[in-house]
Design an enzyme around this catalytic site. Structure first.
Site, PDB file in Angstrom:
ATOM      1  N   GLY A 111     -13.072  -0.174   9.270  1.00 44.28           N
ATOM      2  CA  GLY A 111     -12.040  -0.250  10.292  1.00 44.28           C
ATOM      3  C   GLY A 111     -12.396   0.651  11.455  1.00 44.28           C
ATOM      4  O   GLY A 111     -13.231   1.550  11.314  1.00 44.28           O
ATOM      5  N   GLN A 127     -10.620   6.059  18.461  1.00 46.50           N
ATOM      6  CA  GLN A 127     -11.920   6.615  18.066  1.00 46.50           C
ATOM      7  C   GLN A 127     -13.017   6.360  19.098  1.00 46.50           C
ATOM      8  O   GLN A 127     -14.044   7.024  19.081  1.00 46.50           O
ATOM      9  CB  GLN A 127     -12.360   6.037  16.715  1.00 46.50           C
ATOM     10  CG  GLN A 127     -11.497   6.507  15.559  1.00 46.50           C
ATOM     11  CD  GLN A 127     -11.897   5.833  14.264  1.00 46.50           C
ATOM     12  OE1 GLN A 127     -11.485   4.708  14.007  1.00 46.50           O
ATOM     13  NE2 GLN A 127     -12.713   6.492  13.474  1.00 46.50           N
ATOM     14  N   CYS A 181     -14.084   8.765   7.129  1.00 37.66           N
ATOM     15  CA  CYS A 181     -13.734   8.356   8.494  1.00 37.66           C
ATOM     16  C   CYS A 181     -14.984   8.433   9.347  1.00 37.66           C
ATOM     17  O   CYS A 181     -15.743   9.403   9.256  1.00 37.66           O
ATOM     18  CB  CYS A 181     -12.658   9.296   9.046  1.00 37.66           C
ATOM     19  SG  CYS A 181     -12.133   8.869  10.724  1.00 37.66           S
ATOM     20  N   LEU A 182     -15.182   7.414  10.180  1.00 35.53           N
ATOM     21  CA  LEU A 182     -16.349   7.402  11.068  1.00 35.53           C
ATOM     22  C   LEU A 182     -16.295   8.575  12.056  1.00 35.53           C
ATOM     23  O   LEU A 182     -17.321   8.982  12.574  1.00 35.53           O
ATOM     24  CB  LEU A 182     -16.432   6.073  11.823  1.00 35.53           C
ATOM     25  CG  LEU A 182     -16.699   4.842  10.943  1.00 35.53           C
ATOM     26  CD1 LEU A 182     -16.613   3.570  11.776  1.00 35.53           C
ATOM     27  CD2 LEU A 182     -18.046   4.942  10.243  1.00 35.53           C
ATOM     28  N   HIS A 216      -4.662   4.240   7.396  1.00 29.02           N
ATOM     29  CA  HIS A 216      -5.622   5.183   7.991  1.00 29.02           C
ATOM     30  C   HIS A 216      -5.768   4.895   9.499  1.00 29.02           C
ATOM     31  O   HIS A 216      -5.751   5.823  10.317  1.00 29.02           O
ATOM     32  CB  HIS A 216      -6.961   5.027   7.256  1.00 29.02           C
ATOM     33  CG  HIS A 216      -8.093   5.832   7.813  1.00 29.02           C
ATOM     34  ND1 HIS A 216      -8.661   6.892   7.125  1.00 29.02           N
ATOM     35  CD2 HIS A 216      -8.796   5.723   8.973  1.00 29.02           C
ATOM     36  CE1 HIS A 216      -9.648   7.399   7.857  1.00 29.02           C
ATOM     37  NE2 HIS A 216      -9.758   6.708   8.974  1.00 29.02           N
ATOM     38  N   GLU A 217      -5.875   3.619   9.860  1.00 24.85           N
ATOM     39  CA  GLU A 217      -6.058   3.247  11.275  1.00 24.85           C
ATOM     40  C   GLU A 217      -4.782   3.481  12.078  1.00 24.85           C
ATOM     41  O   GLU A 217      -4.840   3.913  13.234  1.00 24.85           O
ATOM     42  CB  GLU A 217      -6.478   1.776  11.412  1.00 24.85           C
ATOM     43  CG  GLU A 217      -7.734   1.356  10.662  1.00 24.85           C
ATOM     44  CD  GLU A 217      -8.927   2.248  10.876  1.00 24.85           C
ATOM     45  OE1 GLU A 217      -8.963   2.993  11.871  1.00 24.85           O
ATOM     46  OE2 GLU A 217      -9.829   2.214  10.022  1.00 24.85           O
ATOM     47  N   HIS A 269      -4.662   6.970  13.227  1.00 27.52           N
ATOM     48  CA  HIS A 269      -5.487   7.238  14.406  1.00 27.52           C
ATOM     49  C   HIS A 269      -4.704   6.955  15.693  1.00 27.52           C
ATOM     50  O   HIS A 269      -4.776   7.730  16.649  1.00 27.52           O
ATOM     51  CB  HIS A 269      -6.746   6.366  14.401  1.00 27.52           C
ATOM     52  CG  HIS A 269      -7.884   6.906  13.574  1.00 27.52           C
ATOM     53  ND1 HIS A 269      -8.435   8.147  13.784  1.00 27.52           N
ATOM     54  CD2 HIS A 269      -8.577   6.356  12.551  1.00 27.52           C
ATOM     55  CE1 HIS A 269      -9.428   8.337  12.922  1.00 27.52           C
ATOM     56  NE2 HIS A 269      -9.536   7.260  12.142  1.00 27.52           N
TER      57      HIS A 269
END
Ligand code: GNR
Ligand code: NI
Length: 173
Positions: free
Chosen positions: A46, A51, A92-93, A134-135, A138
């Site tokens: 995702g 981000q 997480c990226l 999670h997204e 963000h």
């Protein structure tokens, strides 16, 4: 091929609260395309617009093993979340190399627009439910490490700041 730069914790821009997408136009379609390319290239499941330093309510997700089930959520809202929760390891990226347990609802319902501007309701469980939560965090300026203890969070912060310094030193050598 458009690769976007993924902000890395503790970049303060990750704590920006996203505003709704005003219109689904060519700019948004292009951004979605670039976000998918960036997410697939980074092998993530995702990616939130936050981000890539775009502070609009836009997510791309693909939790399939085969990497061929793209999901675009525009102006998403979680309209229901199960009381039943589970703790699962997350990564997480924007926090590379760090994995730790986070408690999430087992299942959620999310309402969002698709690229055609159609309102869709998605019922999600398993990895998709975790990823959506999670997204959505963000978009609210929240990174998963904020659920961890201050001790763990500070260790992660120190590690990533040092990593960044080392990379910058390597780049000029
Ligand atoms: O690629 C990702 N994997 C992942 C694993 C467990 C829980 C959440 C995630 S999301 C993450 C990609 C990312 O950082 N999205 O914001
Ligand atoms: Ni993330």
């Amino acid at each position: 091929m458009t690769q976007l730069t993924i902000l890395r914790y503790p970049d303060p821009r990750l704590h920006t609260v996203a505003k709704p997408v005003a219109a689904i136009d060519a700019r948004v379609r292009q951004l979605v395309d670039a976000m998918f390319q960036t997410m697939y290239d980074a092998e993530g499941i995702g990616l939130a617009a936050t981000q890539v330093d775009v502070h609009e309510r836009l997510l791309v997700i693909d939790v399939s093993e085969t990497r061929d089930q793209p999901l675009v959520l525009i102006n998403p809202e979680i309209v229901w979340a199960s009381a039943e929760t589970r703790i699962g390891d997350e990564g997480c990226l924007s926090v590379p190399g760090i994995y730790d347990g986070v408690e999430r609802s087992l299942s959620v319902k999310v309402e969002a627009l698709d690229l055609d501007g159609q309102r869709q309701v998605h019922a999600a469980e398993g990895m998709l439910a975790v990823c959506i939560q999670h997204e959505m965090d963000h978009l609210m300026g929240k990174v998963f490490v904020e659920y961890l203890s201050p001790l763990k969070r500070n260790r992660i912060k120190t590690k990533l700041v040092k990593q960044k310094k080392d990379e910058e030193r390597d780049a000029v050598r």
